[in-house]
Scaffold this active site. Sequence first.
Site, short mmCIF file in Angstrom:
data_model
loop_
_atom_site.label_atom_id
_atom_site.label_comp_id
_atom_site.label_asym_id
_atom_site.label_seq_id
_atom_site.Cartn_x
_atom_site.Cartn_y
_atom_site.Cartn_z
N GLY A 223 0.77 -1.23 0.00
CA GLY A 223 0.00 0.00 0.00
C GLY A 223 0.80 1.28 0.00
N GLU A 257 4.22 -6.66 1.95
CA GLU A 257 3.79 -7.12 0.62
C GLU A 257 3.69 -5.95 -0.35
OE1 GLU A 257 -0.07 -8.53 1.68
OE2 GLU A 257 0.65 -10.36 2.58
N PRO A 258 4.81 -5.29 -0.61
CA PRO A 258 4.74 -4.14 -1.50
C PRO A 258 4.59 -4.56 -2.96
CG PRO A 258 7.00 -4.60 -0.94
CD PRO A 258 6.18 -5.59 -0.18
N ARG A 260 3.16 -1.85 -5.83
CA ARG A 260 3.37 -0.57 -6.52
C ARG A 260 4.71 0.08 -6.15
NH1 ARG A 260 -1.12 2.29 -8.19
NH2 ARG A 260 -2.36 1.10 -6.69
N ARG A 296 -5.47 2.06 -16.12
CA ARG A 296 -5.69 2.81 -14.87
C ARG A 296 -6.44 4.13 -15.06
NH1 ARG A 296 -2.13 4.60 -11.91
NH2 ARG A 296 -3.13 4.11 -9.95
N TYR A 300 -9.76 4.06 -12.89
CA TYR A 300 -9.81 4.86 -11.65
C TYR A 300 -9.71 6.35 -11.91
CZ TYR A 300 -7.57 0.43 -10.12
OH TYR A 300 -7.23 -0.86 -9.92
N CYS A 325 -13.10 1.31 -28.97
CA CYS A 325 -14.43 1.88 -29.14
C CYS A 325 -15.15 2.06 -27.81
CB CYS A 325 -15.25 0.98 -30.05
SG CYS A 325 -14.34 0.55 -31.53
N GLU A 326 -14.60 2.90 -26.96
CA GLU A 326 -15.21 3.24 -25.67
C GLU A 326 -14.83 4.68 -25.37
OE1 GLU A 326 -16.90 1.09 -23.68
OE2 GLU A 326 -16.34 -0.82 -24.58
N TYR A 354 0.27 -2.47 -12.01
CA TYR A 354 -1.15 -2.50 -12.35
C TYR A 354 -1.42 -1.93 -13.74
CZ TYR A 354 -1.17 -3.36 -7.39
OH TYR A 354 -0.89 -3.88 -6.15
C1 LIG Z 1 -2.66 -5.67 -3.87
C2 LIG Z 1 -2.15 -6.18 -2.58
C3 LIG Z 1 -0.89 -5.79 -2.11
C4 LIG Z 1 -0.01 -4.79 -2.83
O1 LIG Z 1 -0.50 -3.50 -2.78
P1 LIG Z 1 0.39 -2.27 -3.30
O2 LIG Z 1 -0.47 -1.08 -3.08
O3 LIG Z 1 0.70 -2.49 -4.72
O4 LIG Z 1 1.62 -2.24 -2.45
C5 LIG Z 1 -0.44 -6.37 -0.94
N1 LIG Z 1 -1.19 -7.26 -0.24
C6 LIG Z 1 -2.41 -7.64 -0.66
C7 LIG Z 1 -3.16 -8.64 0.12
C8 LIG Z 1 -2.93 -7.11 -1.84
O5 LIG Z 1 -4.15 -7.49 -2.24
#
Ligand SMILES: *Cc1c(COP(=O)(O)O)cnc(C)c1O
Length: 398
Positions: A223, A257-258, A260, A296, A300, A325-326, A354
């Site tokens: 995140g 869990e990075p 992005r 993206r 979003y 075509c959108e 992403y």
């Molecule tokens: C998507 C996701 C991430 C990675 O999120 P980033 O914003 O890309 O760092 C980590 N853990 C879980 C469970 C996710 O679904």
Amino acid sequence: MYKDLANKYGTPLYVYDFNHIEKQFIKLKEAFKARKSLVCYAVKANSNLSVLKHLKDLGAGCDCVSIGEVKRALHVGVARYKIIFSGVGKRDDEIREALKEDILMINLESEEEMGRVELIAKELGIKARISIRVNPNIDAKTHPYISTGLHDNKFGVDVDNAKRMYIKAKNSENLIPVGIHFHIGSQITELEPFREAAKVVSDLVRNLQSLKIDIKFFDVGGGVGIDYEGEETINLYDYSQAIFENLTGLDVTLTCEPGRFLVGNSGVFLTKVLYEKNNGKKRFVIVDGAMNDLGRPSLYGAYHDIEVIGSEGNESKTDVVGPVCESTDFFAKDRVLPLTKHDDLLVIKSAGAYCFTMSSNYNTRARVAEVALIDGKDKLIRERDNFEDMIKNEAKCI
Ligand SMILES: *Cc1c(COP(=O)(O)O)cnc(C)c1O
């Protein structure tokens, strides 16, 4: 340089700077160095096998959200004890396969899912290592579509439920609770939501400890946001401290869990100008890339910086759009860009996360090629789809 790559490989094209990925990985490891840490790269951000292998070689594990992603990780040689399987809706066959592969842990997102995992582990005659995704009900202050840590979101279970599940798991013959997990959203640029989530979840870890439930992996999810349009991002040292200050006295491996953060700003998307046109007063730059290649902005309303190579002056506001075509097929709206001509090259920035992974063959457009830059040298890491690739699963069924 981008011009040479566009000429050599054609457009549209993704280009990833592997040295930048390495730099980001090292920054993160440095920030966490005061404790044991395990960085599990979120495969869904960019699952190209060469990207995965690069991160594996640096020491990363993988956070996967489907058995397909688990298999990608295994395919490039990621150690099974560094693979986590997350996701709100895992099928029985996915759970069975993940258990057979003996990965580090399965991240549970509901009580019913825990029941399935227990049953399947029993069938296999094994003990499943699990962690539980806690939804700490914290507003990550990001785009609502990528916010995941509120009770309004479908993700995880609340603290009380989690506690009950841990007690149940401890008493089960076929489950071993080893981890705890939260992931409150994506593209987060403020520190406080992380601090608050770490507080809520670490309080639960202490509570579990008093019940003799020993949590070994404290997984803070991903995140961490990146700079798309000059936004201020989180200082990594402050980030690690905001988490560590809640872990005093706990003997846990910090897991993160990075996605992005590791790959987002290492990628660009190269696309060529086909035409310019004006509808009344409105100016459009029509390029050869489209929403099916990089979704993206249309998904979003996300902002991606755009540079026109080799054109200057004569700037005015324009929409940058693709051939699909959108009406949502755009890369930018009302962006000030110089006047372009046929074959000018546009560099769409921050396209490492992403972007390719969300691409499709919509409009029977070939999914594009991907190239890695390693120490200034380019290397093809995915061939462009050809027509046969796109029809093969149907052609054999006519
Ligand atoms: C998507 C996701 C991430 C990675 O999120 P980033 O914003 O890309 O760092 C980590 N853990 C879980 C469970 C996710 O679904």
